[in-house]
Design an enzyme around this catalytic site. Sequence first.
Site, PDB file in Angstrom:
ATOM      1  N   ASP A 182     -14.101  17.292  29.429  1.00  0.00           N
ATOM      2  CA  ASP A 182     -13.003  17.195  30.189  1.00  0.00           C
ATOM      3  C   ASP A 182     -12.392  18.719  30.036  1.00  0.00           C
ATOM      4  O   ASP A 182     -12.531  19.249  28.903  1.00  0.00           O
ATOM      5  CB  ASP A 182     -11.972  16.078  29.874  1.00  0.00           C
ATOM      6  CG  ASP A 182     -10.847  16.325  30.683  1.00  0.00           C
ATOM      7  OD1 ASP A 182     -10.904  16.481  31.898  1.00  0.00           O
ATOM      8  OD2 ASP A 182      -9.602  16.033  30.120  1.00  0.00           O
ATOM      9  N   ASP A 208      -9.574  13.030  27.414  1.00  0.00           N
ATOM     10  CA  ASP A 208      -8.234  12.512  26.907  1.00  0.00           C
ATOM     11  C   ASP A 208      -7.167  11.876  27.894  1.00  0.00           C
ATOM     12  O   ASP A 208      -6.143  11.393  27.387  1.00  0.00           O
ATOM     13  CB  ASP A 208      -7.398  13.770  26.322  1.00  0.00           C
ATOM     14  CG  ASP A 208      -6.921  14.464  27.412  1.00  0.00           C
ATOM     15  OD1 ASP A 208      -7.552  14.757  28.345  1.00  0.00           O
ATOM     16  OD2 ASP A 208      -6.030  15.281  27.116  1.00  0.00           O
ATOM     17  N   ASP A 263     -10.023  10.007  32.705  1.00  0.00           N
ATOM     18  CA  ASP A 263     -11.197   9.938  32.093  1.00  0.00           C
ATOM     19  C   ASP A 263     -11.721   8.613  31.905  1.00  0.00           C
ATOM     20  O   ASP A 263     -12.970   8.543  31.292  1.00  0.00           O
ATOM     21  CB  ASP A 263     -11.277  11.063  30.761  1.00  0.00           C
ATOM     22  CG  ASP A 263     -10.798  12.410  31.092  1.00  0.00           C
ATOM     23  OD1 ASP A 263     -11.372  13.106  32.013  1.00  0.00           O
ATOM     24  OD2 ASP A 263      -9.880  13.035  30.287  1.00  0.00           O
TER      25      ASP A 263
END
Length: 503
Positions: A232, A431, A435
């Site tokens: 990410d 995080d 996600d």
Amino acid sequence: GVIITLILLGKTLEATSKGRTGEAVRKLMGLKPRTALLIKDGEEKEIPIDEVETGDILLVKPGGGIPVDGVVIKGTSAADESMLTGESMPVDKKPGDTVFAATVNATGALHIQATKVGEDTALAKIIRLVEEAQGSKAPIAALADKVSGIFVPVVVAIAIIAGIAWYVGTRDLSFALTIFISVLVIACPCALGLATPTAIMVGTGKGAQQGILIKSGEALETAHHLDTIVLDKTGTLTMGQPHVTDILPVFGQTEDSLLTLAASAELGSEHPLGQAIIQHAKERNLNLLDTTDFKAVSGRGLQTTLDGQTILAGNQQWMAENDIDIKTMVHDANLLASQGKTPMYFASKGKLLGLVAVADVLKPSSAIAVKALQDLGLRVIMLTGDHERTARAIANQAGITQVIAQVLPGDKAGKIKQLQQEGRRVAMVGDGINDAPALVQADVGIAIGSGTDVAMESADIVLMHSDLMDVPKAIGLSRRTIKTIRENLFWAFGYNVLGIPVA
């Protein structure tokens, strides 16, 4: 007794960590506001969230949570959508723009028309995706269980054949029974049964010492098969909050004088970009000046007064509306924007003072970590909801060539699934709440410790130091643990292969 205790302890720890993933869904559900302000016949009325219907007009006050997915019909503001998209920069909202349930309205009051309520909202879909992914994840069979499953019947068969052969050869039943029992006693399935759990206990213990929390033996075992790492962007590769990156004063101004003025002008602002400028000025120990008549114009910028002079701060559109000539800096601003930065113009007395650019910057260790992962033979991909241009700029700095950008929160898990269908073993590192479904969908989900609780509970591995360098460490640990398990099984087998024929 000891063997059974050790194996059951391992199973208990695994069951406990699996039970905790249910917490992830409960936390997601807790993000939704409980009530909404309904506007009916010009009156405001607070109603429970369950009573909101599609088409209702709702008022969302500054700082309030947005109760449902909807469209802005009146008012301008900025919305903090970081919990949903992972993007740290606030998103400007004006009539016609879409807003999402459980995101936070930052600065101005908004009238929104509900378009999706209850189970149809983006947040509800994420909750559903997490639940589905948790339910569909098949545990991989432990190597030792497979081996023991074959080993025990084979040894029993050898013992019976040996016993019968000796009885046929000697007609001595007690001697034949002695042989039969000797083969069973010398065979040691215990070593095979312990080869995996003991190595996994040591592996997870070593990980914990280094701040790498591995929730199950399954995750430790799966990690050594990985060939693709999906990262990410916001909060994982980057710091997750805006920082000042460039200060470009016009001729006659210094960096410090421009920054002092810019930070003083932003003092009345709650906008994260303004806060980043104030923070940078404080780090440089600059004395900020008192301003009056602060006025924020959502989606454009702000206006304030310093010593009787009007100061303007904002985007190109805001400067044009106030007849400020910015031709000398347009090229610089476009260049900064192409690097994924947000340029802001500052003007006073009708003249341009300069540009300050703000961006979510790369963590110091990110590029080193990406290189370390590539050196382990892994393919590294960046997955983000951010714009292609910003994503590419950060990816180039980090040394990542493959970027999947502009992915909606609910589609992240789908992108992971797509990679898995191509035959790849995928780890997802993230995080944010957005996600969570992807972390659960991946073969191994790795959460950054500074991230949301939902992300940490959805993941198989949690990096407590929030350092991306711990990802290659975790994979290296997994590979060493599997190597140890294989060595354990080799010696356990070797002993049996030598001992059984002797018996």
